[in-house]
Design an enzyme around this catalytic site. Structure first.
Site, short mmCIF file in Angstrom:
data_model
loop_
_atom_site.label_atom_id
_atom_site.label_comp_id
_atom_site.label_asym_id
_atom_site.label_seq_id
_atom_site.Cartn_x
_atom_site.Cartn_y
_atom_site.Cartn_z
N ASP A 110 9.61 -13.69 -18.98
CA ASP A 110 9.84 -12.50 -20.04
C ASP A 110 8.75 -11.64 -19.84
OD1 ASP A 110 8.03 -14.51 -21.30
OD2 ASP A 110 8.70 -13.75 -23.29
N GLU A 196 -4.31 -22.41 -22.98
CA GLU A 196 -4.86 -21.98 -21.67
C GLU A 196 -6.49 -22.58 -21.58
OE1 GLU A 196 -3.32 -20.60 -24.11
OE2 GLU A 196 -1.81 -19.15 -23.07
N1 UDP Z 1 10.23 -21.81 -22.45
C1 UDP Z 1 10.62 -23.13 -22.15
N2 UDP Z 1 11.40 -23.76 -23.02
C2 UDP Z 1 11.19 -23.34 -24.38
C3 UDP Z 1 10.70 -22.32 -24.72
C4 UDP Z 1 10.12 -21.23 -23.80
O1 UDP Z 1 10.70 -23.26 -20.86
O2 UDP Z 1 11.75 -24.12 -25.17
C5 UDP Z 1 9.61 -20.93 -21.41
C6 UDP Z 1 10.00 -19.58 -21.20
O3 UDP Z 1 11.13 -19.25 -20.55
C7 UDP Z 1 8.73 -18.69 -20.97
C8 UDP Z 1 7.52 -19.66 -21.30
O4 UDP Z 1 8.30 -21.07 -21.59
O5 UDP Z 1 8.65 -18.61 -19.36
C9 UDP Z 1 6.93 -19.14 -22.68
O6 UDP Z 1 7.97 -19.01 -23.48
P1 UDP Z 1 7.78 -17.83 -24.48
O7 UDP Z 1 7.97 -16.44 -23.68
O8 UDP Z 1 9.02 -17.85 -25.41
O9 UDP Z 1 6.39 -17.71 -25.10
P2 UDP Z 1 5.61 -16.48 -25.86
O10 UDP Z 1 5.99 -15.18 -25.20
O11 UDP Z 1 5.79 -16.67 -27.24
O12 UDP Z 1 4.30 -16.92 -25.23
MN MN Z 2 6.82 -15.00 -23.58
#
Ligand code: UDP
Ligand code: MN
Length: 246
Positions: A110, A196
């Site tokens: 995203d 990280e």
């Molecule tokens: N993701 C996943 N399983 C989940 C939630 C998230 O594989 O249950 C993936 C999501 O598609 C993205 C990454 O993990 O590529 C990070 O998730 P997210 O963007 O929701 O996290 P944030 O933006 O809060 O860091």
């Molecule tokens: Mn994200």
């Protein structure tokens, strides 16, 4: 020949998934010598992602591993198992031949990536870092650089983090991944925001980091998040005359 950029993208099924992947593929297609490692958070490969990748026009590897249900909690870090599956694939693939030059980058589905970012990370010798926009409750976070070295972090959130940097803010050379075969993302004791640091601690030190993006003064990647879709008017049962993948 350019070092290959390996982008590991965890992804999971939701209404916006195909839109996110489309946007990401449109970016990646403009990057030379990029190999996309897409890791689905599922017990099996989905039809949607399989057919998407088949038409994406990108060198890719399609992996899958489900997140155990007990780890699907809002306060727990996301995509630990998927990133580790990508790491395992990379190590497996390069276990025999001495590694071709390569750079690993964790690319969530995203975020928003400028093309310049890939030029910057391509020259990573060990571990490189750069600013990330729209993250940590600020317009940006960035490594603070003095005389070409990282000496601290500009961040508004958990300044105690040893590496106060988002997943989108660093890249690692393939050589470093291979020479630290045990470095993985950990579930135990790892809070969101510490993934990280936990990972980077295993492979480098702050002193060793290579600042990119003009000594970490340019934002080339944004931690964008997609609004949840309104499906309030979606019918309970299938009503259209055709079945459409969205
Ligand atoms: N993701 C996943 N399983 C989940 C939630 C998230 O594989 O249950 C993936 C999501 O598609 C993205 C990454 O993990 O590529 C990070 O998730 P997210 O963007 O929701 O996290 P944030 O933006 O809060 O860091
Ligand atoms: Mn994200």
């Amino acid at each position: 020949r350019l070092p290959t950029i390996y982008a590991i993208t965890p992804t999971y099924s939701r209404p916006v998934q195909k839109a996110e992947l489309t946007r990401l593929a449109n970016t990646f297609r403009q990057v030379a010598q990029l190999h996309w490692i897409l890791v689905e958070d599922r017990a099996t490969r989905s039809e949607l992602v399989s057919s998407f990748l088949a038409r994406a026009g990108l060198p890719n590897t399609h992996l899958h591993v489900p997140t155990p249900r007990r780890y699907k909690r809002p306060w727990l870090p996301r995509a630990t198992e998927q990133r580790n599956a990508g790491l395992a694939w990379l190590r497996q693939r390069h276990q025999h031949q001495s590694a071709q030059p390569g750079v690993l980058f964790f690319a969530d589905d995203d975020n928003t990536y400028s093309l310049e970012l890939f030029q910057e990370m391509r020259t990573t010798r060990k571990v490189s870092v750069w600013p990330v926009g729209l993250v940590g409750g600020r317009r940006y976070e960035r490594p603070l650089v003095k005389n070409g070295k990282v000496v601290g972090w500009y961040t508004g959130w958990r300044e105690d983090r040893p590496f106060a940097i988002d997943m989108a803010g660093f890249a690692v050379s393939l050589q470093v991944i291979l020479s630290n075969p045990k470095a993985v993302f950990k579930r135990r004791g790892s809070q969101p925001g510490m993934q990280e640091s936990d990972f980077l601690k295993q492979i480098t030190t702050v002193d060793e980091l290579e600042p990119k993006a003009n000594n970490c003064t340019k934002v080339l990647v944004w931690h964008t998040r997609t609004e949840k879709v309104n499906l309030a008017n979606e019918p309970k049962y299938h009503m259209d005359t055709v079945n459409i993948e969205v």
